[in-house]
Write an enzyme that holds these catalytic residues in place. Structure first.
Site, PDB file in Angstrom:
ATOM      1  N   LYS A  52       0.855  -1.197   0.000  1.00  0.00           N
ATOM      2  CA  LYS A  52       0.000   0.000   0.000  1.00  0.00           C
ATOM      3  C   LYS A  52       0.883   1.235   0.000  1.00  0.00           C
ATOM      4  O   LYS A  52       1.833   1.339   0.772  1.00  0.00           O
ATOM      5  CB  LYS A  52      -0.874  -0.017   1.262  1.00  0.00           C
ATOM      6  CG  LYS A  52      -2.164   0.776   1.132  1.00  0.00           C
ATOM      7  CD  LYS A  52      -3.130   0.176   0.129  1.00  0.00           C
ATOM      8  CE  LYS A  52      -4.551   0.166   0.628  1.00  0.00           C
ATOM      9  NZ  LYS A  52      -5.428  -0.616  -0.266  1.00  0.00           N
ATOM     10  N   THR A 108      -3.570  -5.640   0.517  1.00  0.00           N
ATOM     11  CA  THR A 108      -2.994  -4.302   0.736  1.00  0.00           C
ATOM     12  C   THR A 108      -3.852  -3.531   1.741  1.00  0.00           C
ATOM     13  O   THR A 108      -3.354  -2.665   2.457  1.00  0.00           O
ATOM     14  CB  THR A 108      -2.829  -3.509  -0.578  1.00  0.00           C
ATOM     15  OG1 THR A 108      -4.105  -3.163  -1.084  1.00  0.00           O
ATOM     16  CG2 THR A 108      -2.049  -4.299  -1.612  1.00  0.00           C
ATOM     17  N   ARG A 135      27.682  35.192  -8.736  1.00  0.00           N
ATOM     18  CA  ARG A 135      26.395  34.808  -9.325  1.00  0.00           C
ATOM     19  C   ARG A 135      25.413  34.440  -8.216  1.00  0.00           C
ATOM     20  O   ARG A 135      25.790  34.288  -7.048  1.00  0.00           O
ATOM     21  CB  ARG A 135      26.563  33.631 -10.293  1.00  0.00           C
ATOM     22  CG  ARG A 135      26.972  32.348  -9.609  1.00  0.00           C
ATOM     23  CD  ARG A 135      26.987  31.146 -10.565  1.00  0.00           C
ATOM     24  NE  ARG A 135      27.364  29.940  -9.843  1.00  0.00           N
ATOM     25  CZ  ARG A 135      27.357  28.728 -10.362  1.00  0.00           C
ATOM     26  NH1 ARG A 135      27.002  28.546 -11.625  1.00  0.00           N
ATOM     27  NH2 ARG A 135      27.697  27.678  -9.641  1.00  0.00           N
ATOM     28  N   GLN A 165      29.333  21.437  -7.519  1.00  0.00           N
ATOM     29  CA  GLN A 165      30.065  20.208  -7.239  1.00  0.00           C
ATOM     30  C   GLN A 165      30.960  20.355  -6.004  1.00  0.00           C
ATOM     31  O   GLN A 165      30.952  19.514  -5.100  1.00  0.00           O
ATOM     32  CB  GLN A 165      30.941  19.826  -8.458  1.00  0.00           C
ATOM     33  CG  GLN A 165      30.193  19.283  -9.650  1.00  0.00           C
ATOM     34  CD  GLN A 165      29.734  20.343 -10.651  1.00  0.00           C
ATOM     35  OE1 GLN A 165      29.463  21.484 -10.282  1.00  0.00           O
ATOM     36  NE2 GLN A 165      29.622  19.957 -11.909  1.00  0.00           N
ATOM     37  N   HIS A 195      18.630  28.264 -12.229  1.00  0.00           N
ATOM     38  CA  HIS A 195      19.323  29.423 -12.801  1.00  0.00           C
ATOM     39  C   HIS A 195      18.506  30.720 -12.702  1.00  0.00           C
ATOM     40  O   HIS A 195      17.282  30.697 -12.825  1.00  0.00           O
ATOM     41  CB  HIS A 195      19.656  29.162 -14.271  1.00  0.00           C
ATOM     42  CG  HIS A 195      20.439  27.891 -14.496  1.00  0.00           C
ATOM     43  ND1 HIS A 195      21.677  27.664 -13.938  1.00  0.00           N
ATOM     44  CD2 HIS A 195      20.156  26.777 -15.217  1.00  0.00           C
ATOM     45  CE1 HIS A 195      22.128  26.469 -14.306  1.00  0.00           C
ATOM     46  NE2 HIS A 195      21.209  25.908 -15.077  1.00  0.00           N
TER      47      HIS A 195
HETATM   48  O1  LIG Z   1      28.165  24.962 -10.360  1.00  0.00           O
HETATM   49  C1  LIG Z   1      28.028  24.704 -11.569  1.00  0.00           C
HETATM   50  N1  LIG Z   1      28.388  23.484 -12.035  1.00  0.00           N
HETATM   51  C2  LIG Z   1      28.274  23.126 -13.358  1.00  0.00           C
HETATM   52  O2  LIG Z   1      28.609  21.992 -13.760  1.00  0.00           O
HETATM   53  C3  LIG Z   1      27.738  24.101 -14.223  1.00  0.00           C
HETATM   54  N2  LIG Z   1      27.476  24.102 -15.562  1.00  0.00           N
HETATM   55  C4  LIG Z   1      26.952  25.307 -15.863  1.00  0.00           C
HETATM   56  O3  LIG Z   1      26.560  25.664 -17.015  1.00  0.00           O
HETATM   57  N3  LIG Z   1      26.865  26.096 -14.744  1.00  0.00           N
HETATM   58  C5  LIG Z   1      27.348  25.363 -13.710  1.00  0.00           C
HETATM   59  N4  LIG Z   1      27.495  25.633 -12.398  1.00  0.00           N
END
Ligand SMILES: O=c1[nH]c(=O)c2[nH]c(=O)[nH]c2[nH]1
Length: 302
Positions: free
Chosen positions: A11, A58, A177, A229, A257
């Site tokens: 469920k 269930t 940014r 990353q 973005h």
């Molecule tokens: O932090 C980011 N990692 C990316 O891999 C990436 N690729 C991108 O176009 N902008 C960003 N920003």
């Protein structure tokens, strides 16, 4: 000839609310969850031979979720999920695994005139605390805990430059940014042998969730981010360091973005680079960055 390769059933979307009333203080505490329980075992004939005798309906699974919520504490979700999953494996000899997913919704106690209110709550965000508990007969209990839907934004303190450039590249490098994401983070506990062992670690589930959330927010805010990353890796390694029972920490972060808008067409209005103030938030496409951070050693591989 065909054969049943894999099967599980149960469920999903069982909504459960539980209140705890402290009679002495008059303080009430609430938990709202959405639960899914899926079972595996010797159920093949229900698919291949229309044999319903092996089916725990269930509807009965749903009833069991309600009864277990009434009889047992529902916090932490890790412990509740382990009790619930183990019930099915122990009660039915032909059921060999139970997979429990619990989504805990966010009800935060209201502050009224600066004081915590005894029985009123606010859902301040769609963020949830989730667990996936897999109880497998003869093996043990695997628990994955997670934070989902925690949306954050920083208006500066994020850069992205030095990335690979070739004939497909149009993106400009930036040293300042906007960074915004919806955090999905999960951490995998090392296998527990039974419910008692899970219960013995109950305090760690709350403290690790609190630490993971705090580390995520602090690192997001304070890191002068080189990239999503690099920032998410810093989060993962700090969380691993807080709890020795964790095997891995995984992040999944969309890069939401915000584009600059050139407004020079209107009387030469300056709105790019250091003059940018009005931006266009984008719904799609978005970057999607994932990683799993483990403990270094012979097992680590990409
Ligand atoms: O932090 C980011 N990692 C990316 O891999 C990436 N690729 C991108 O176009 N902008 C960003 N920003």
């Amino acid at each position: 000839m065909s054969a049943l390769a894999a099967a599980r059933y149960g469920k999903d979307n069982v909504r459960v609310y539980k209140v705890h009333r402290d009679e002495k203080s008059g303080i009430q505490t609430v938990v709202e969850m959405t639960v899914c329980v899926l079972l595996e075992g010797d159920i093949e004939t229900s698919y291949t031979k229309a044999d319903n005798s092996v089916i725990v309906a269930t509807d009965s699974i749903k009833n069991t979720i309600y009864i277990t919520a009434k009889q047992q504490p529902v916090t932490t979700p890790e412990v509740f999920g382990s009790i619930l999953g183990s019930h099915f494996v122990e009660k039915y000899s032909h059921i060999h695994a139970a997979h429990v997913k619990i989504i805990t919704h966010r009800w935060v106690r209201m502050n009224i005139d600066g004081k915590p209110h005894p029985h009123s709550f606010i859902k301040d965000s769609p963020e949830t605390r989730n667990v996936q508990v897999d109880v497998v007969e003869g093996k043990g209990i695997d628990i994955n805990s997670s934070i989902n839907g925690l949306t954050v934004l920083k208006s500066t303190g994020s850069q992205f430059w030095g990335f690979l450039r070739d004939e497909f590249t149009t993106l400009k490098e930036t040293w300042d940014r906007i960074l915004s994401t919806d955090v999905s983070a999960n951490w995998q506990w090392r296998r527990f042998s039974n419910v008692s062992e899970v219960k013995a670690n109950v305090a760690k589930f709350d403290s690790t969730w609190e630490a993971a959330r705090a580390i995520t927010l602090k690192t997001f805010a304070e890191d002068n981010s080189a990239s999503v990353q690099a920032t998410m890796y810093k989060m993962g390694e700090q969380i691993l360091a807080t709890a020795s029972l964790l095997e891995t920490v995984e992040y999944e972060l969309p890069n939401n973005h915000y584009f600059e808008i050139d407004l020079s067409w209107h009387k030469g209005t300056k709105n790019t680079g250091k003059d940018a103030e009005v931006y266009a938030p984008q719904s799609n496409p978005n970057g999607l960055i994932k990683c799993t951070v483990g403990r270094a050693g012979p097992k680590a591989k990409l």
